[in-house]
Design an enzyme around this catalytic site. Sequence first.
Site, PDB file in Angstrom:
ATOM      1  N   ASP A 104      -2.210 -16.818 -10.897  1.00 29.95           N
ATOM      2  CA  ASP A 104      -1.058 -16.344 -11.509  1.00 29.95           C
ATOM      3  C   ASP A 104      -1.830 -15.920 -12.568  1.00 29.95           C
ATOM      4  OD1 ASP A 104       1.169 -15.251 -12.665  1.00 29.95           O
ATOM      5  OD2 ASP A 104       1.506 -17.615 -12.714  1.00 29.95           O
ATOM      6  N   ASP A 150       1.701  -8.226  12.301  1.00 23.51           N
ATOM      7  CA  ASP A 150       2.865  -7.263  11.826  1.00 23.51           C
ATOM      8  C   ASP A 150       4.196  -8.434  12.966  1.00 23.51           C
ATOM      9  OD1 ASP A 150       5.942  -6.595  11.034  1.00 23.51           O
ATOM     10  OD2 ASP A 150       5.347  -4.866  11.335  1.00 23.51           O
TER      11      ASP A 150
END
EC number: 5.5.1.-
Length: 282
Positions: free
Chosen positions: A38, A170
């Site tokens: 992060d 996908d």
Amino acid sequence: MPAETVRKEVALEYCRRVNAGELEGVLQLFAPDALLVDPLGTEPVVGRAALAARLAPALRGAVHEEPGRPYAAHDGTSVVLPATVTVGAPGAPPQRRGRTRVMGVIEVGEDGLIREMRVMWGVTDSSWTARPAPDEERRKELAREHCLRINDGDVDGLLKLYSPRIRFEDPVGSWTRTGLEALRAHATMAVGSNVRETAGLTVAGQDGRHAAVTVSATMDYLPSGPLLARHHLMTLPAPADPHRALIGIEYVMVIGVDADGLIDEMRAYWGATDVSLLDPAA
């Protein structure tokens, strides 16, 4: 593997405990050897002790996370959570709080604990660091342009955004396909189903490579609906009138961009809980 609803609840519970300032409670959501990155592009921290050192200053600064809707995947582990994060330095007045739009890509283990959390946000996504960053904006624009060219039915134009080395999944958890011809077949099916995509929140990574966008998509039930059901990617009942029915899919698309400015990686995060049948008259 934790169910999609369980993974989504873990992501939302993380925000609730952060907002309550419960450091120990937050840490208990993570596996002992969990990894946090992060923002994406910085060095990871590993283990609960390192997580505590990283999270404690934000909690002292009364960090508040306003989550969006979570998105699942078909890999049995992933969940993506967009959020708006506000935080100040410890003791700073409210008017000096910063606001950042983020996208967390989270992996949840079989024990229901977070194994990895990778948080994507760029300097263009935060009031703390806001400054011109053409590379970030270019990546975010590529993600949005994908949606526009799908809506235009422009398969050839879509392929121009992509590298010949493209690898795409996908949804995440199905199968990885490679190359422009595989992408052409995938996009042609989408266009043939009258897919319409609306791009939402778009963020960049600070790794010089990634961007992510939330997408609301609709498509005709035929011809893709039965194929999705056959591959267990959709668990909806068959519509009364399949020729008029529409499918709605809420997903997050993560792209990686190569040195030539072309997309060479694409992952679409959506699960069965992110798919719905829509009323065509609505």
